[in-house]
Design an enzyme around this catalytic site. Structure first.
Site, PDB file in Angstrom:
ATOM      1  N   LYS A   1      14.195  -3.195  -9.537  1.00 31.43           N
ATOM      2  CA  LYS A   1      13.579  -4.147  -8.467  1.00 31.43           C
ATOM      3  C   LYS A   1      12.183  -3.530  -9.302  1.00 31.43           C
ATOM      4  O   LYS A   1      11.139  -3.940  -8.764  1.00 31.43           O
ATOM      5  CB  LYS A   1      13.555  -3.707  -7.328  1.00 31.43           C
ATOM      6  N   ASN A   2      11.946  -2.359  -8.783  1.00 30.58           N
ATOM      7  CA  ASN A   2      10.202  -1.511  -9.163  1.00 30.58           C
ATOM      8  C   ASN A   2       9.273  -1.864 -10.256  1.00 30.58           C
ATOM      9  O   ASN A   2       8.533  -1.836  -9.804  1.00 30.58           O
ATOM     10  CB  ASN A   2      10.911   0.133  -8.595  1.00 30.58           C
TER      11      ASN A   2
ATOM     12  N   ARG B   1       6.686  -3.976   1.224  1.00 32.51           N
ATOM     13  CA  ARG B   1       5.250  -3.486   0.976  1.00 32.51           C
ATOM     14  C   ARG B   1       5.197  -3.024   0.062  1.00 32.51           C
ATOM     15  O   ARG B   1       3.568  -3.435   0.087  1.00 32.51           O
ATOM     16  CB  ARG B   1       5.424  -1.814   1.038  1.00 32.51           C
TER      17      ARG B   1
ATOM     18  N   CYS C   1       6.293   2.948   7.755  1.00 30.27           N
ATOM     19  CA  CYS C   1       7.456   2.736   7.332  1.00 30.27           C
ATOM     20  C   CYS C   1       7.947   3.932   8.225  1.00 30.27           C
ATOM     21  O   CYS C   1       8.031   4.912   8.215  1.00 30.27           O
ATOM     22  CB  CYS C   1       7.714   1.902   6.116  1.00 30.27           C
TER      23      CYS C   1
ATOM     24  N   SER D   1      -0.184   7.836  -7.366  1.00 35.74           N
ATOM     25  CA  SER D   1       0.270   6.694  -5.928  1.00 35.74           C
ATOM     26  C   SER D   1       0.648   5.695  -7.236  1.00 35.74           C
ATOM     27  O   SER D   1       0.539   5.680  -8.016  1.00 35.74           O
ATOM     28  CB  SER D   1      -0.518   6.533  -5.267  1.00 35.74           C
ATOM     29  N   VAL D   2       1.829   5.272  -7.310  1.00 29.28           N
ATOM     30  CA  VAL D   2       2.842   4.448  -8.194  1.00 29.28           C
ATOM     31  C   VAL D   2       1.952   3.453  -8.117  1.00 29.28           C
ATOM     32  O   VAL D   2       1.786   2.519  -8.518  1.00 29.28           O
ATOM     33  CB  VAL D   2       4.299   4.420  -7.730  1.00 29.28           C
TER      34      VAL D   2
ATOM     35  N   ASP E   1      13.886   8.805  -4.473  1.00 31.87           N
ATOM     36  CA  ASP E   1      14.761   7.547  -4.266  1.00 31.87           C
ATOM     37  C   ASP E   1      15.516   8.171  -4.103  1.00 31.87           C
ATOM     38  O   ASP E   1      16.522   7.626  -4.128  1.00 31.87           O
ATOM     39  CB  ASP E   1      14.016   6.714  -5.569  1.00 31.87           C
TER      40      ASP E   1
ATOM     41  N   ARG F   1      18.134  -4.834   0.465  1.00 31.61           N
ATOM     42  CA  ARG F   1      16.601  -4.742  -0.419  1.00 31.61           C
ATOM     43  C   ARG F   1      16.224  -4.146  -1.695  1.00 31.61           C
ATOM     44  O   ARG F   1      15.517  -4.589  -2.655  1.00 31.61           O
ATOM     45  CB  ARG F   1      16.257  -3.841   0.744  1.00 31.61           C
TER      46      ARG F   1
HETATM   47  C1  UD1 Z   1       6.546   3.613  -4.607  1.00 31.15           C
HETATM   48  C2  UD1 Z   1       8.237   3.428  -5.333  1.00 31.15           C
HETATM   49  C3  UD1 Z   1       8.797   3.768  -4.014  1.00 31.15           C
HETATM   50  C4  UD1 Z   1       8.643   5.581  -4.273  1.00 31.15           C
HETATM   51  C5  UD1 Z   1       7.648   5.361  -4.549  1.00 31.15           C
HETATM   52  C6  UD1 Z   1       7.488   7.254  -4.920  1.00 31.15           C
HETATM   53  C7  UD1 Z   1       8.082   1.017  -5.356  1.00 31.15           C
HETATM   54  C8  UD1 Z   1       8.014  -1.133  -5.294  1.00 31.15           C
HETATM   55  N1  UD1 Z   1       7.822   1.654  -4.553  1.00 31.15           N
HETATM   56  O1  UD1 Z   1       6.367   3.211  -3.971  1.00 31.15           O
HETATM   57  O2  UD1 Z   1      10.576   2.786  -4.328  1.00 31.15           O
HETATM   58  O3  UD1 Z   1       9.783   5.933  -3.490  1.00 31.15           O
HETATM   59  O4  UD1 Z   1       6.664   4.679  -5.157  1.00 31.15           O
HETATM   60  O5  UD1 Z   1       8.415   7.415  -5.851  1.00 31.15           O
HETATM   61  O6  UD1 Z   1       7.456   0.856  -6.582  1.00 31.15           O
HETATM   62  N2  UD1 Z   1      -0.248   7.444  -0.497  1.00 31.15           N
HETATM   63  C9  UD1 Z   1      -1.482   6.948   0.389  1.00 31.15           C
HETATM   64  N3  UD1 Z   1      -2.113   6.151  -0.195  1.00 31.15           N
HETATM   65  C10 UD1 Z   1      -1.895   4.850  -1.027  1.00 31.15           C
HETATM   66  C11 UD1 Z   1      -0.533   5.097  -1.596  1.00 31.15           C
HETATM   67  C12 UD1 Z   1       0.105   6.381  -1.503  1.00 31.15           C
HETATM   68  O7  UD1 Z   1      -1.894   8.046   1.175  1.00 31.15           O
HETATM   69  O8  UD1 Z   1      -3.007   4.210  -1.414  1.00 31.15           O
HETATM   70  C13 UD1 Z   1       1.151   7.828  -0.333  1.00 31.15           C
HETATM   71  C14 UD1 Z   1       2.333   8.053   0.386  1.00 31.15           C
HETATM   72  O9  UD1 Z   1       2.108   7.695   1.847  1.00 31.15           O
HETATM   73  C15 UD1 Z   1       3.247   8.396  -0.226  1.00 31.15           C
HETATM   74  C16 UD1 Z   1       2.285   9.301  -1.838  1.00 31.15           C
HETATM   75  O10 UD1 Z   1       1.099   8.897  -2.344  1.00 31.15           O
HETATM   76  O11 UD1 Z   1       3.316  10.158   0.487  1.00 31.15           O
HETATM   77  C17 UD1 Z   1       3.049   8.321  -2.904  1.00 31.15           C
HETATM   78  O12 UD1 Z   1       3.830   6.550  -2.563  1.00 31.15           O
HETATM   79  P1  UD1 Z   1       3.300   6.166  -3.816  1.00 31.15           P
HETATM   80  O13 UD1 Z   1       2.977   6.397  -5.181  1.00 31.15           O
HETATM   81  O14 UD1 Z   1       2.300   5.009  -3.330  1.00 31.15           O
HETATM   82  O15 UD1 Z   1       4.949   4.882  -3.600  1.00 31.15           O
HETATM   83  P2  UD1 Z   1       4.842   4.157  -3.520  1.00 31.15           P
HETATM   84  O16 UD1 Z   1       4.082   2.565  -4.746  1.00 31.15           O
HETATM   85  O17 UD1 Z   1       4.699   3.067  -2.410  1.00 31.15           O
END
Ligand code: UD1
Length: 420
Positions: A22-23, A95, A119, A166-167, A308, A400
C-alpha cells in the site's frame, strides 16, 4: 459497524501470499498526475486507502481504471484537464492524499490541497513537505484548512537538506522535482524500499534519479515522459505481520512473494527472540517456535525497525520469557493498543515513548477496540493466541491497509469471521 470475531488457539499452517505494498502504491498513484502517457501498474493491493487515492485522482479528472480481480490499475491522462484541488473529504481519511501536492504543483503550477489534520497516532504535521516545495520555488499559504501552493513559472531544481527524516516529504519532493527545471539534490532523505520503488517507477517514466548515498538523491527533471509498466513491490509490513503470526501460533507457515533483503532488521530481531525460521530469497517458512526470548527494540526510519510493526511485535513479546522493551521513536502516541492488550490479560507498562512487556502471559479473549491500522492487526494477532473468543470493533481501520486478511488467515486454518 463491522467487527471481527477470532476464535483463539488454532494452529496456523499453509501458505500466505503477500500482496503488493500500500505504501508503495500511494505515492506512485500520486506521481501518475505528472504524465500524459499510459501507466500500467501490477500487483496493486485493493485496500481502502488505494481505492480512496483512486477516487481522489478520478475526482480531479484522472482517467484511471482499477481491475480488482487482476490487481491492476491503468491510467491514461492524455489531454486530460485536471481540477487541481484535493478536498478535505479525501485527505482526512487518507493522509497520503497530501502527496498529490507535489505533482499538481509541478504539472499545473498551482494546487489547493487540504491539510490532513492530526490522527490517532500523533499530530503528523506537513511542515517538511512545505519546506521542500518552497525550496523548489513554490509560494505557499495556509488558509481555511487548505494549503494553497503556486509556482507560476514552474518549479526549479535546488539543493535541499531535510531537517528531519520523513517518508511522505521525501516522496512529495522527489515527485515535484521530477518535473522541475534543472537538477535537484536531496539530503537526509528517507530511504524506505517503497521510496526506491517510486524512484524506479519515475526512472522508467524517463526521469533520471540516482541514489548517491543512503540518504542522498540526485533528480534530473524531465519534460517528456514515457509510457510505463510497473510492478508494485511486496508489502513489508504485511509480511512482518504474518511472520509474527507464524511465530505466535504457526506450525509450518510459508510466507511467500517477498524479498528477504528488505526484511533484514526484522529477521535479525526475530532470530534473536528464538523464532524458528527457514529463510529463502523469496519466501520464509516459520516453523514451530517453542521458547521465545525477550528483547529490547526501538523503532527507527528504514533500515531500522519499522514503527508499523511495533504493535504486532508487542503481541509476540507477551509470549517471551522475561521482560521486553519497546522504544517508539517515530510517532508520539503509538501505544493505543496497550490498554486493549491489557484488557486481554497482557502485562504491559508504558512510560512516555517506552513500553515494558512482561511475559510469558496467557491472553484471554475479550471485546476490544481497534484504534489505527497497525493496532487493529495486533489485536487480531492477540485474538489468534488468546483463550476463547475475541471481538474486534472498528475493523474499518484494518481494511485501509490489509488485503484479504480474513481470507488469508482462514486459508491457514484460523477461525476468523466478520460480523456485519
Ligand atoms: C509513512 C507511512 C506510514 C509509516 C511512516 C513512518 C505511507 C503512506 N505511510 O507515513 O505507514 O508509519 O511513514 O515509517 O507511506 N513529520 C513532521 N513533519 C512533516 C512530516 C513528518 O514532523 O512534514 C513527522 C511525523 O509526525 C512523524 C515523523 O515525522 O513523527 C515521520 O513521519 P513520516 O515519515 O513523514 O510518515 P508518513 O510519510 O506520514
Amino acid at each position: 459497524m463491522q467487527k471481527l470475531k477470532v476464535k483463539g488457539k488454532n494452529i496456523l499452517s499453509g501458505e500466505i501470499k503477500i500482496s503488493g505494498s500500500k505504501n508503495a502504491t500511494l505515492p506512485i498513484l500520486a506521481a501518475s498526475i505528472l504524465s500524459e502517457k499510459k501507466i500500467d501498474l501490477k500487483r496493486v493491493p485493493i485496500v481502502k486507502d488505494v481505492v480512496t487515492m483512486c477516487r481522489l485522482l478520478k475526482y480531479m479528472g484522472s482517467n484511471i481504471k482499477i481491475n480488482s480481480q487482476k490487481k491492476c490499475i491503468s491510467i491514461h491522462n492524455k489531454n486530460k484537464k485536471f481540477k487541481n484541488i484535493a478536498p478535505y473529504a479525501f485527505v482526512k481519511t487518507m493522509r497520503a492524499g497530501v502527496i498529490v501536492l507535489g505533482s499538481l504543483l509541478a504539472r499545473f503550477g498551482k494546487a489547493k490541497v487540504s491539510l490532513p489534520g492530526g490522527c490517532a497516532i500523533g499530530t503528523r504535521p506537513v511542515d517538511i513537505h512545505l519546506f521542500g516545495l518552497k525550496k523548489l520555488g513554490a509560494k505557499i499559504k495556509i488558509k481555511n484548512g487548505y494549503i494553497f501552493a503556486e509556482a507560476t513559472h514552474g518549479l526549479t531544481g535546488a539543493e535541499i537538506k531535510f531537517p528531519s527524516i520523513s517518508v511522505g516529504a521525501t516522496e512529495n519532493i522527489i515527485i515535484a522535482a521530477s518535473l522541475a527545471k534543472g537538477i535537484t539534490y536531496l539530503k537526509n532523505c528517507a530511504c524506505e524500499p517503497e521510496i526506491k520503488n517510486l524512484t524506479d517507477f519515475l526512472n522508467k517514466m524517463g526521469v533520471k534519479i540516482s541514489w548517491l548515498g543512503k540518504r542522498k538523491i540526485k533528480i534530473v527533471g524531465c519534460k517528456k515522459f514515457k509510457q510505463v509498466n510497473h510492478e508494485i513491490m511486496f508489502d513489508r509490513i504485511e509480511a512482518g505481520t504474518f511472520i509474527i503470526a507464524g511465530a505466535l501460533i504457526g506450525k509450518k507457515l510459508k510466507i511467500s512473494g517477498i524479498q528477504k533483503n528488505f526484511l533484514n532488521t526484522e529477521i535479525k530481531i526475530l532470530k534473536k527472540m528464538g523464532v524458528n525460521m527457514k529463510i529463502n530469497k523469496d519466501h520464509i517458512n516459520v516453523l514451530y517456535s517453542s521458547k521465545i526470548k525477550p528483547v529490547k527494540i526501538k523503532t527507527e526510519p528504514y533500515p531500522g525497525f519499522p514503527t508499523d510493526l511495533q504493535a504486532q511485535m508487542m503481541v509476540l513479546m507477551t509470549k517471551a520469557r522475561g521482560k521486553s522493551q519497546i522504544k517508539e521513536n517515530i510517532f508520539e502516541n503509538r501505544f493505543m493498543h496497550v490498554p486493549e492488550l491489557r484488557r486481554m490479560g497482557a502485562k504491559i507498562n508504558t512510560s512516555g515513548n517506552l513500553s515494558y512487556i512482561n511475559g510469558p502471559q496467557n491472553l484471554n479473549g475479550a471485546e476490544v477496540m481497534a484504534t489505527d491500522l497497525r493496532a487493529s492487526v495486533s489485536l487480531v494477532l492477540a485474538g489468534l493466541i488468546a483463550n476463547n473468543e475475541t471481538v474486534i470493533n472498528r475493523v474499518y481501520h484494518l481494511d485501509r491497509g490489509y488485503e484479504d486478511l480474513e481470507k488469508k488467515l482462514k486459508h491457514c486454518r484460523a477461525k476468523i469471521s466478520r460480523i456485519f
